[in-house]
Scaffold this motif. Structure first.
Motif, PDB file in Angstrom:
ATOM      1  N   PRO A 283     -32.726  -3.988  69.450  1.00 31.71           N
ATOM      2  CA  PRO A 283     -32.443  -5.100  68.532  1.00 31.71           C
ATOM      3  C   PRO A 283     -31.023  -5.608  68.689  1.00 31.71           C
ATOM      4  O   PRO A 283     -30.099  -4.842  68.948  1.00 31.71           O
ATOM      5  N   VAL A 284     -30.850  -6.919  68.520  1.00 31.72           N
ATOM      6  CA  VAL A 284     -29.511  -7.525  68.537  1.00 31.72           C
ATOM      7  C   VAL A 284     -29.307  -8.197  67.178  1.00 31.72           C
ATOM      8  O   VAL A 284     -30.131  -9.013  66.772  1.00 31.72           O
ATOM      9  N   HIS A 285     -28.220  -7.830  66.492  1.00 32.00           N
ATOM     10  CA  HIS A 285     -28.004  -8.351  65.133  1.00 32.00           C
ATOM     11  C   HIS A 285     -26.872  -9.360  65.093  1.00 32.00           C
ATOM     12  O   HIS A 285     -25.887  -9.240  65.820  1.00 32.00           O
ATOM     13  N   ASP A 286     -27.024 -10.346  64.207  1.00 38.25           N
ATOM     14  CA  ASP A 286     -25.947 -11.290  63.910  1.00 38.25           C
ATOM     15  C   ASP A 286     -24.919 -10.527  63.075  1.00 38.25           C
ATOM     16  O   ASP A 286     -25.247 -10.028  61.989  1.00 38.25           O
ATOM     17  N   SER A 287     -23.697 -10.446  63.570  1.00 32.77           N
ATOM     18  CA  SER A 287     -22.699  -9.590  62.922  1.00 32.77           C
ATOM     19  C   SER A 287     -22.225 -10.149  61.573  1.00 32.77           C
ATOM     20  O   SER A 287     -21.717  -9.406  60.749  1.00 32.77           O
ATOM     21  N   SER A 288     -22.425 -11.449  61.340  1.00 26.83           N
ATOM     22  CA  SER A 288     -21.997 -12.038  60.063  1.00 26.83           C
ATOM     23  C   SER A 288     -23.086 -11.956  58.991  1.00 26.83           C
ATOM     24  O   SER A 288     -22.782 -11.956  57.807  1.00 26.83           O
ATOM     25  N   THR A 289     -24.358 -11.949  59.422  1.00 25.42           N
ATOM     26  CA  THR A 289     -25.452 -11.993  58.432  1.00 25.42           C
ATOM     27  C   THR A 289     -26.328 -10.739  58.473  1.00 25.42           C
ATOM     28  O   THR A 289     -27.173 -10.560  57.597  1.00 25.42           O
TER      29      THR A 289
ATOM     30  N   GLU B 131     -23.274 -12.620  68.032  1.00 23.49           N
ATOM     31  CA  GLU B 131     -23.398 -11.235  68.513  1.00 23.49           C
ATOM     32  C   GLU B 131     -22.161 -10.408  68.183  1.00 23.49           C
ATOM     33  O   GLU B 131     -22.245  -9.297  67.677  1.00 23.49           O
ATOM     34  N   VAL B 132     -20.985 -10.953  68.531  1.00 25.88           N
ATOM     35  CA  VAL B 132     -19.745 -10.167  68.506  1.00 25.88           C
ATOM     36  C   VAL B 132     -18.973 -10.364  67.203  1.00 25.88           C
ATOM     37  O   VAL B 132     -18.309  -9.439  66.726  1.00 25.88           O
ATOM     38  N   GLY B 133     -19.019 -11.596  66.649  1.00 23.99           N
ATOM     39  CA  GLY B 133     -18.307 -11.860  65.398  1.00 23.99           C
ATOM     40  C   GLY B 133     -17.041 -12.685  65.555  1.00 23.99           C
ATOM     41  O   GLY B 133     -16.354 -12.943  64.579  1.00 23.99           O
TER      42      GLY B 133
ATOM     43  N   GLY C  92     -13.370 -12.844  62.072  1.00 23.40           N
ATOM     44  CA  GLY C  92     -14.791 -12.624  61.809  1.00 23.40           C
ATOM     45  C   GLY C  92     -15.070 -11.163  61.495  1.00 23.40           C
ATOM     46  O   GLY C  92     -14.146 -10.360  61.339  1.00 23.40           O
ATOM     47  N   PRO C  93     -16.365 -10.825  61.419  1.00 23.04           N
ATOM     48  CA  PRO C  93     -16.748  -9.433  61.162  1.00 23.04           C
ATOM     49  C   PRO C  93     -16.611  -8.592  62.420  1.00 23.04           C
ATOM     50  O   PRO C  93     -16.334  -9.122  63.496  1.00 23.04           O
ATOM     51  N   LEU C  94     -16.862  -7.294  62.295  1.00 22.21           N
ATOM     52  CA  LEU C  94     -16.958  -6.436  63.480  1.00 22.21           C
ATOM     53  C   LEU C  94     -18.373  -6.545  64.043  1.00 22.21           C
ATOM     54  O   LEU C  94     -19.255  -7.137  63.433  1.00 22.21           O
ATOM     55  N   VAL C  95     -18.574  -5.959  65.215  1.00 23.09           N
ATOM     56  CA  VAL C  95     -19.821  -6.200  65.940  1.00 23.09           C
ATOM     57  C   VAL C  95     -21.044  -5.564  65.288  1.00 23.09           C
ATOM     58  O   VAL C  95     -22.148  -6.083  65.411  1.00 23.09           O
ATOM     59  N   SER C  96     -20.860  -4.436  64.609  1.00 22.16           N
ATOM     60  CA  SER C  96     -22.028  -3.701  64.113  1.00 22.16           C
ATOM     61  C   SER C  96     -21.649  -2.866  62.899  1.00 22.16           C
ATOM     62  O   SER C  96     -20.458  -2.631  62.628  1.00 22.16           O
TER      63      SER C  96
ATOM     64  N   GLY D 186     -22.884  -8.707  56.401  1.00 23.66           N
ATOM     65  CA  GLY D 186     -21.927  -8.815  57.507  1.00 23.66           C
ATOM     66  C   GLY D 186     -21.030  -7.593  57.570  1.00 23.66           C
ATOM     67  O   GLY D 186     -20.774  -6.939  56.565  1.00 23.66           O
ATOM     68  N   TYR D 187     -20.533  -7.338  58.781  1.00 22.47           N
ATOM     69  CA  TYR D 187     -19.814  -6.083  59.048  1.00 22.47           C
ATOM     70  C   TYR D 187     -18.304  -6.308  58.940  1.00 22.47           C
ATOM     71  O   TYR D 187     -17.569  -6.151  59.906  1.00 22.47           O
ATOM     72  N   PHE D 188     -17.858  -6.717  57.744  1.00 21.04           N
ATOM     73  CA  PHE D 188     -16.457  -7.132  57.574  1.00 21.04           C
ATOM     74  C   PHE D 188     -15.526  -5.964  57.249  1.00 21.04           C
ATOM     75  O   PHE D 188     -15.903  -5.030  56.550  1.00 21.04           O
ATOM     76  N   VAL D 189     -14.301  -6.089  57.752  1.00 19.76           N
ATOM     77  CA  VAL D 189     -13.219  -5.149  57.423  1.00 19.76           C
ATOM     78  C   VAL D 189     -11.981  -6.007  57.176  1.00 19.76           C
ATOM     79  O   VAL D 189     -11.750  -6.989  57.886  1.00 19.76           O
ATOM     80  N   GLN D 190     -11.177  -5.637  56.189  1.00 18.58           N
ATOM     81  CA  GLN D 190      -9.944  -6.411  55.923  1.00 18.58           C
ATOM     82  C   GLN D 190      -8.929  -6.184  57.028  1.00 18.58           C
ATOM     83  O   GLN D 190      -8.787  -5.045  57.498  1.00 18.58           O
TER      84      GLN D 190
END
Ligand code: NAD
Length: 484
Positions: A32-38, A100-102, A328-332, A366-370
């Motif tokens: 599977p490939v995920h959208d890193s923001s959603t 993909e990457v964010g 943006g977010p991180l990849v995963s 989404g895979y966010f980090v400050q």
């Protein structure tokens, strides 16, 4: 084949690209490939098997003689066509990689797609201008393609990393088997479509998706592969290197980093702190050569702290397709959790939290980090570990010797920076750093300069003529002097 845009349902890629055609995968297993923001599923690719990887290697071997004996100009012309194909599909590729990457879309368009499009054309130029033969005494020394190349790539600048291997390999006369990252493979599928449309002879380029320990290890071990060009973690690079040694393959390894930005006492601190934070946070810190350690004079720590807080405040975090996002977010999810774990470790070890922290920004998905800046000691865990996220550590030094010692005190040696009031002073320090690249006072990235690492950051070089020569052998042919 269709490709996803921002709001389509997941694209199912059912095939690998083998011997000039799309061949239905033999296994039903998919990745599977995920959208890193959603976090939405954006695509699936087939999990390649050992047999599929072996078939790709044999196709590349069969194509080698014909391809390697074509005139250089013919191969270079194929690269120009591919460059045009990448340019024509810029928007689609940029959206794909942003998802993909964010990386925020505007940046992804310029860096993640504009860069590769330029490199395809540039490698064609490099090959056309290259001195393929020269006389050395009674010998003619010829440069020849090394043969079949296995290319294994990561997810952070996925299309660039693929391009920096396969473009020089192909124009050198090598045939290739590509195994892209299983985390960001969709851009590679689009590239394969572009390469197919360019009409390369069958077997010259092959793509098998799959996992590293399965498909990647076939490329590292197969006796018909002459060289493995690998970009990824130092851990996986060591494994590839061990396996490749059994058949004495050439390896070109582009591995991890923990690069230092050394700010000298006579530097412009405002520019240096801002520049270092920019070089750390690019692609949310998911950059092998990111400047992730900022070394500053102990006496200037409070000033640096305030400047870092002001610089970080400008990094608005948000979804990669949102125009206003700077980060943006991180990849995963796994990458986000790993990075948050490092931030917590830093705090537990007594870090001064200058900005950010381990609390997630307020997004539902989404895979966010400050973006985070931590003041730490040179003996702390975060002074050594590659975090691969938006985390900068600040370490103080007493004098220049100590700054150099701290800069060199990791297993890595990929990038770095020196900031000083004079370039001459900066260069003196740069020459003492055991690292493949040093940016002097904010010097810009040069895509024709050699990129690669000292120590456990690897043993290869990419970009321009340096990256091209990695794929060549030497052949010396000796002649008897003509009779008098
Ligand atoms: P990774 O090592 O997990 O994976 C990279 C590639 O190697 C993937 O295609 C993966 O499937 C494959 N792989 C994994 N195990 C393998 C094995 N046993 N045999 C063969 N192939 C195997 O790295 P990643 O998480 O995709 O990327 C991040 C890492 O890459 C970071 O450490 C970063 O510093 C490094 N990197 C280095 C450079 C450089 O130029 N030096 C550039 C980008 C990324």
């Amino acid at each position: 084949m269709t490709t996803p845009s921002a709001d389509t349902s997941p694209t199912v890629y059912p095939a690998h690209y083998l011997n000039g055609q799309w061949v239905q995968a033999t296994s039903l297993e998919t990745l599977p490939v995920h959208d890193s923001s959603t976090e939405a599923l954006m695509a699936t690719v087939p999990a390649g098997t050992v047999a599929e990887a072996e078939a790709a290697v044999l196709a590349a071997r069969a194509a080698f003689e014909g391809w390697s004996t074509l005139p250089v100009e013919t191969r270079a012309a194929y690269l120009d066509k591919i460059a045009a194909g990448v340019k024509a599909r810029t928007d689609e590729l940029a959206i794909t990689i942003a998802r993909e990457v964010g990386m925020p879309l505007k940046m992804a368009r310029a860096i993640q797609v504009g860069g590769p499009a330029w490199h395809w054309g540039n490698f064609a130029k490099v090959a056309r201008q290259f001195e393929w033969e020269k006389k050395v005494g009674n010998s003619v020394v010829a440069r020849e393609p090394i043969g079949v190349v296995g290319c294994i790539t990561p997810w952070n600048f996925p299309l660039s990393q693929i391009t920096l291997k396969i473009a020089p390999a192909l124009v050198a006369g090598c045939t290739v088997v590509l195994k892209p990252s299983e985390i960001a493979p969709v851009n590679a599928m689009i590239l394969a479509e572009i390469i197919h449309e360019a009409g390369l002879p069958p077997g010259v380029f092959n793509l098998v998706n799959g996992l590293g320990p399965v498909v990647g290890e076939v490329l590292a071990t197969h006796p018909e592969v002459d060289m493995v060009s690998f970009t990824g973690s130092t851990r996986a690079g060591k494994r590839v290197s061990e396996l490749a040694s059994q058949t004495v393959k050439r390896t070109a390894l582009e591995l991890g980093g923990k690069s230092a930005s050394v700010i000298l006492d006579d530097a412009n601190f405002e520019a240096a702190v801002k520049g270092t934070i920019g070089a750390c946070m690019l692609n949310s810190g998911q950059t092998c050569s990111a400047h992730t350690r900022m070394l500053v004079p102990a006496s200037r720590y409070d000033e640096v702290r305030a400047l870092a807080q002001a610089a970080i405040a400008k990094f608005s975090v948000g979804p990669s397709l949102d125009e206003s996002s700077k980060l943006g977010p991180l990849v995963s999810a796994a990458q986000r959790d790993r990075v948050l774990g490092f931030i917590r470790t830093g705090i537990e070890e007594g870090a001064d939290v200058i900005a950010g922290g381990a609390e997630a920004p307020a997004f539902d998905k989404g895979y966010f980090v400050q973006p985070t800046v931590l003041g730490i000691q040179s003996t702390d865990t975060l002074a050594q570990e590659e975090i691969f996220g938006p985390v900068l550590v600040v370490i103080t030094y007493q004098d220049e010797d100590e700054a150099v010692a701290i800069a060199n005190n990791t297993i890595y040696g990929l990038g770095g920076a020196v900031w000083s009031g004079s370039d001459e002073h900066a260069v003196k320090v740069a020459r003492r750093m055991r690292t493949g690249q040093v940016d002097i006072n904010g010097g810009m990235f040069n895509a024709n300069a050699p990129f690669g690492g000292y120590k456990q950051s690897g043993n290869g070089r990419e970009n321009g003529v340096y990256g091209f020569e990695e794929f060549l052998e030497f052949k010396a042919m000796q002649f008897k002097p003509a009779a008098a």
